[in-house]
Design a protein around this motif. Structure first.
Motif, mmCIF file in Angstrom:
data_model
loop_
_atom_site.group_PDB
_atom_site.id
_atom_site.type_symbol
_atom_site.label_atom_id
_atom_site.label_comp_id
_atom_site.label_asym_id
_atom_site.label_seq_id
_atom_site.Cartn_x
_atom_site.Cartn_y
_atom_site.Cartn_z
ATOM 1 N N GLY A 1 8.911 12.323 2.240
ATOM 2 C CA GLY A 1 8.652 11.843 3.600
ATOM 3 C C GLY A 1 8.366 10.353 3.639
ATOM 4 O O GLY A 1 8.884 9.629 4.493
ATOM 5 N N LEU A 2 7.558 9.884 2.692
ATOM 6 C CA LEU A 2 7.213 8.462 2.648
ATOM 7 C C LEU A 2 8.426 7.611 2.286
ATOM 8 O O LEU A 2 8.679 6.582 2.910
ATOM 9 N N ALA A 3 9.203 8.044 1.315
ATOM 10 C CA ALA A 3 10.397 7.288 0.916
ATOM 11 C C ALA A 3 11.404 7.232 2.058
ATOM 12 O O ALA A 3 12.050 6.198 2.275
ATOM 13 N N ILE A 4 11.525 8.323 2.804
ATOM 14 C CA ILE A 4 12.430 8.335 3.950
ATOM 15 C C ILE A 4 11.928 7.390 5.024
ATOM 16 O O ILE A 4 12.691 6.624 5.601
ATOM 17 N N MET B 1 0.837 -1.209 0.000
ATOM 18 C CA MET B 1 0.000 0.000 0.000
ATOM 19 C C MET B 1 0.870 1.257 0.000
ATOM 20 O O MET B 1 0.582 2.226 -0.713
ATOM 21 N N LYS B 2 1.943 1.237 0.798
ATOM 22 C CA LYS B 2 2.833 2.390 0.848
ATOM 23 C C LYS B 2 3.561 2.583 -0.481
ATOM 24 O O LYS B 2 3.760 3.713 -0.927
ATOM 25 N N GLU B 3 3.948 1.482 -1.116
ATOM 26 C CA GLU B 3 4.601 1.566 -2.426
ATOM 27 C C GLU B 3 3.658 2.197 -3.448
ATOM 28 O O GLU B 3 4.061 3.058 -4.235
ATOM 29 N N GLN B 4 2.399 1.783 -3.414
ATOM 30 C CA GLN B 4 1.413 2.331 -4.338
ATOM 31 C C GLN B 4 1.175 3.810 -4.056
ATOM 32 O O GLN B 4 1.087 4.621 -4.972
ATOM 33 N N GLU B 5 1.102 4.168 -2.768
ATOM 34 C CA GLU B 5 0.915 5.563 -2.394
ATOM 35 C C GLU B 5 2.104 6.406 -2.873
ATOM 36 O O GLU B 5 1.917 7.504 -3.398
ATOM 37 N N LEU B 6 3.299 5.873 -2.720
ATOM 38 C CA LEU B 6 4.499 6.582 -3.170
ATOM 39 C C LEU B 6 4.455 6.803 -4.679
ATOM 40 O O LEU B 6 4.748 7.896 -5.165
ATOM 41 N N SER B 7 4.083 5.782 -5.406
ATOM 42 C CA SER B 7 3.963 5.892 -6.857
ATOM 43 C C SER B 7 2.935 6.962 -7.233
ATOM 44 O O SER B 7 3.174 7.782 -8.129
#
Length: 131
Positions: A38-41, A19-25
């Motif tokens: 912020g999310l990637a960090i 879910m976080k990977e999709q949000e980052l994308s």
């Protein structure tokens, strides 16, 4: 037997990661770079942070946008980026992005503030030979 509970926890973690990977994308696609940084960090993904920095620098007035985003990061996030950019700086393909972030940190952070960062001494020692 706790095997089933452990499997469910592992599956939940994996689903959260996806879910976080999709949000980052999605954030990158929407050019919401501050949240993407912020999310990637938070995911502890130096390469992804580098990709976000590169995407910001490709924009019109990229340096200005990079400064705006880096300045708005929390102290712990800036420390993480500093740790990441030490590695980026050793590679000639990524050194320009690393130097842009270093420049922003040096320009917008007081020396006393920088000295309080965890790992600043080793970061500076590692940056000097390549800078």
């Amino acid at each position: 037997d706790v095997t089933e509970i452990e499997e469910k926890e592992a599956q939940a973690k994996q689903e959260e990661q996806i879910m976080k990977e999709q949000e980052l994308s999605n954030l990158l696609h929407e050019k919401r770079y501050l949240k993407a940084l912020g999310l990637a960090i938070s995911l502890d993904r130096p390469h992804t942070v580098l990709m976000v920095v590169k995407a910001i620098l490709k924009e019109t007035d990229g340096r200005k946008h990079l400064e705006e985003n880096i300045v708005r990061l929390r102290k712990d996030q800036k420390e993480a980026v500093l740790t990441f950019l030490v590695t980026w700086n050793t590679n000639s393909r990524n050194c320009h992005e690393a130097q842009a972030v270093v420049e922003t940190l040096l320009k917008h952070e007081a020396p006393d503030t920088l000295l309080q960062y965890s790992g600043i001494k080793s970061a500076v020692e590692s940056l000097l030979p390549y800078t």
